[in-house]
Design a protein around this motif. Sequence first.
Motif, mmCIF file in Angstrom:
data_model
loop_
_atom_site.group_PDB
_atom_site.id
_atom_site.type_symbol
_atom_site.label_atom_id
_atom_site.label_comp_id
_atom_site.label_asym_id
_atom_site.label_seq_id
_atom_site.Cartn_x
_atom_site.Cartn_y
_atom_site.Cartn_z
ATOM 1 N N VAL A 1 0.838 -1.205 0.000
ATOM 2 C CA VAL A 1 0.000 0.000 0.000
ATOM 3 C C VAL A 1 0.870 1.250 0.000
ATOM 4 O O VAL A 1 0.650 2.179 -0.790
ATOM 5 N N HIS B 1 6.292 -7.414 6.248
ATOM 6 C CA HIS B 1 5.150 -7.836 7.076
ATOM 7 C C HIS B 1 4.030 -8.357 6.178
ATOM 8 O O HIS B 1 4.285 -9.220 5.345
ATOM 9 N N VAL C 1 -2.756 -14.331 -3.322
ATOM 10 C CA VAL C 1 -3.923 -14.422 -4.215
ATOM 11 C C VAL C 1 -4.330 -13.028 -4.677
ATOM 12 O O VAL C 1 -4.376 -12.085 -3.879
ATOM 13 N N GLY D 1 1.518 -15.496 8.848
ATOM 14 C CA GLY D 1 1.380 -14.050 8.665
ATOM 15 C C GLY D 1 0.536 -13.502 9.803
ATOM 16 O O GLY D 1 -0.089 -14.277 10.537
ATOM 17 N N PRO E 1 -6.966 -4.396 5.336
ATOM 18 C CA PRO E 1 -6.796 -5.852 5.377
ATOM 19 C C PRO E 1 -7.021 -6.435 3.992
ATOM 20 O O PRO E 1 -7.221 -5.683 3.015
HETATM 21 C C1 LIG Z 1 -2.059 -14.154 6.464
HETATM 22 C C2 LIG Z 1 -2.489 -13.125 5.446
HETATM 23 C C3 LIG Z 1 -3.017 -13.524 4.219
HETATM 24 C C4 LIG Z 1 -3.422 -12.575 3.275
HETATM 25 N N1 LIG Z 1 -3.772 -12.950 2.014
HETATM 26 C C5 LIG Z 1 -4.028 -12.007 1.072
HETATM 27 C C6 LIG Z 1 -4.239 -12.353 -0.280
HETATM 28 O O1 LIG Z 1 -4.117 -13.505 -0.673
HETATM 29 N N2 LIG Z 1 -4.572 -11.367 -1.162
HETATM 30 C C7 LIG Z 1 -4.690 -10.068 -0.765
HETATM 31 O O2 LIG Z 1 -5.036 -9.219 -1.586
HETATM 32 N N3 LIG Z 1 -4.436 -9.689 0.504
HETATM 33 C C8 LIG Z 1 -4.088 -10.630 1.407
HETATM 34 N N4 LIG Z 1 -3.776 -10.265 2.689
HETATM 35 C C9 LIG Z 1 -3.835 -8.860 3.044
HETATM 36 C C10 LIG Z 1 -2.634 -8.094 2.492
HETATM 37 O O3 LIG Z 1 -1.433 -8.812 2.659
HETATM 38 C C11 LIG Z 1 -2.573 -6.747 3.224
HETATM 39 O O4 LIG Z 1 -3.850 -6.172 3.170
HETATM 40 C C12 LIG Z 1 -1.569 -5.791 2.569
HETATM 41 O O5 LIG Z 1 -0.325 -6.438 2.373
HETATM 42 C C13 LIG Z 1 -1.419 -4.561 3.422
HETATM 43 O O6 LIG Z 1 -0.304 -3.824 2.940
HETATM 44 P P1 LIG Z 1 0.259 -2.606 3.772
HETATM 45 O O7 LIG Z 1 1.272 -1.965 2.936
HETATM 46 O O8 LIG Z 1 -0.911 -1.796 4.261
HETATM 47 O O9 LIG Z 1 0.852 -3.245 5.111
HETATM 48 P P2 LIG Z 1 2.275 -4.012 5.371
HETATM 49 O O10 LIG Z 1 2.648 -4.869 4.229
HETATM 50 O O11 LIG Z 1 2.120 -4.687 6.701
HETATM 51 O O12 LIG Z 1 3.304 -2.822 5.469
HETATM 52 C C14 LIG Z 1 3.370 -1.924 6.547
HETATM 53 C C15 LIG Z 1 4.800 -1.491 6.686
HETATM 54 O O13 LIG Z 1 4.877 -0.427 7.636
HETATM 55 C C16 LIG Z 1 6.119 -0.546 8.300
HETATM 56 N N5 LIG Z 1 6.050 0.190 9.571
HETATM 57 C C17 LIG Z 1 5.214 -0.033 10.607
HETATM 58 N N6 LIG Z 1 5.433 0.873 11.585
HETATM 59 C C18 LIG Z 1 6.425 1.695 11.158
HETATM 60 C C19 LIG Z 1 7.090 2.813 11.745
HETATM 61 N N7 LIG Z 1 6.771 3.307 12.961
HETATM 62 N N8 LIG Z 1 8.070 3.421 11.021
HETATM 63 C C20 LIG Z 1 8.424 2.955 9.778
HETATM 64 N N9 LIG Z 1 7.826 1.892 9.205
HETATM 65 C C21 LIG Z 1 6.822 1.263 9.882
HETATM 66 C C22 LIG Z 1 6.272 -2.043 8.484
HETATM 67 O O14 LIG Z 1 7.627 -2.429 8.712
HETATM 68 C C23 LIG Z 1 5.725 -2.585 7.184
HETATM 69 O O15 LIG Z 1 6.732 -2.831 6.219
HETATM 70 C C24 LIG Z 1 -3.348 -11.196 3.626
HETATM 71 C C25 LIG Z 1 -2.787 -10.801 4.850
HETATM 72 C C26 LIG Z 1 -2.329 -11.754 5.736
HETATM 73 C C27 LIG Z 1 -1.638 -11.299 6.995
#
Ligand SMILES: Cc1cc2nc3c(=O)[nH]c(=O)nc-3n(C[C@H](O)[C@H](O)[C@H](O)COP(=O)(O)OP(=O)(O)OC[C@H]3O[C@@H](n4cnc5c(N)ncnc54)[C@H](O)[C@@H]3O)c2cc1C
Length: 407
Positions: A18, A47, A55, A349, A380
């Motif tokens: 994201v 993470h 998927v 995860g 999510p």
């Molecule tokens: C088990 C599981 C299965 C899933 N399966 C799917 C799927 O098949 N298909 C799908 O579309 N979605 C799936 N999802 C959901 C999807 O993975 C997440 O919705 C998406 O990856 C969210 O991305 P993000 O960038 O918001 O969060 P993240 O990938 O968690 O990234 C957040 C980042 O912020 C950083 N961060 C946090 N705090 C700080 C700070 N204070 N300073 C600097 N950096 C910080 C972290 O290190 C991290 O790298 C799944 C999730 C899980 C956990």
Amino acid sequence: MTRRSADAAVIVVGAGLVGLAAARAIGERLGTGDIVVVDKEDGPARHQSGRNSGVAHSGLYYAPGSAKADLAVRGRAALEQYCSERSIPYRTCGKVVVASDAAQLPALAELERRGAANGVRVERLDSERLRRIEPHVRAVGALHVLDTGVVDYPGVARSLVGEVCVAGGELRVGLELTQAAVRGDGLDVAFADGTRLRTSVLVNCAGLQSDRVAARCGAEPSVHIVPFRGDYTDVTGSSAELVRALVYPVPDPRWPFLGVHLTRSIEGHVHAGPTAVLALGREAYDRSVDRTDALALLRNRALWRLGLRYWRTGLAELRRARSPERVAEDLQRLVPELDAADLRPAAPGIRAQAVSADGRLIDDFAFAVSPRCVHVLNAPSPAATAALAIGQVIAGRVDTIPRRTGR
Ligand SMILES: Cc1cc2nc3c(=O)[nH]c(=O)nc-3n(C[C@H](O)[C@H](O)[C@H](O)COP(=O)(O)OP(=O)(O)OC[C@H]3O[C@@H](n4cnc5c(N)ncnc54)[C@H](O)[C@@H]3O)c2cc1C
């Protein structure tokens, strides 16, 4: 190369899908490369974005008219095109959703209706057609969702990093945001290692830490992040040959998680999962208890209310997660020939799921603004699928915040 200047037009916190998609979209929309993505880990996608099922969801499950439905459908199409143009592994394999007993048929019909309303290509399967698609799956009713795919999400993240950098931005790893405060026409941003940066706009895409990062930026987030652990199981040996693509159960409509399912990944191996149980540490992949997180959960009234609302489902999930035999039984309901001896524990995860103050699981994606900040408070699943479309939404919000002239 690390920027010497302590200024950036935009700082994005979080190098998950994201945050990276947001950085790319902001750069394009604002016509600037002056964007710094910071992450506390040693690389991108450490993470949720690198620990998920891999998927690309079609948009089947989500309430018509919701941000999830809209952004999943648009995001999946954008993701498929993005991967095809850059030769990132992506395969449209389709999936079957399976009702194992007659009581699930109304929920299956509701999924079919939702899918059609969201513009997803979904077909009802009779037993003959199901046998042709997934010969070893047993069901009393099934849907075939044609648009679903599998993808290399870490590969997508690496590609986005490359594009942000080529456009003049940078990824700075090992930087954990500890505080951000508005001063004059900008924000002063402080990090755990003493680094200080100044910016016009901060975008919080911190996933499991997003409510805390919002609070550190002076916002008062209306939600709390509750971590839900998802354990996976590798399906090995001859059992792996029983699954061609993706096999999902009909999910419990009261619970935002999709149920333990079978996935043939983009690399070709089969895994099952994820379970969904409360984790006592937001990043406790080794099942350890993080004191700060556990105490925060205990003190959190929203969580107590959540417990009252969902205790039955929560207990069932906990029993399943603690018992490989139950996971095997659930999978055998989908594929009876599957041999429990072929199941091996795999890397877990942890999901960031926002909960409202009155203890409701927030179903839809949620965004908020505070002075000079845009916060992603609930992203999510399917936010990995939808990331490119979510990035556009964030860029639109950033565009409404006045930027300083001349850095
Ligand atoms: C088990 C599981 C299965 C899933 N399966 C799917 C799927 O098949 N298909 C799908 O579309 N979605 C799936 N999802 C959901 C999807 O993975 C997440 O919705 C998406 O990856 C969210 O991305 P993000 O960038 O918001 O969060 P993240 O990938 O968690 O990234 C957040 C980042 O912020 C950083 N961060 C946090 N705090 C700080 C700070 N204070 N300073 C600097 N950096 C910080 C972290 O290190 C991290 O790298 C799944 C999730 C899980 C956990």
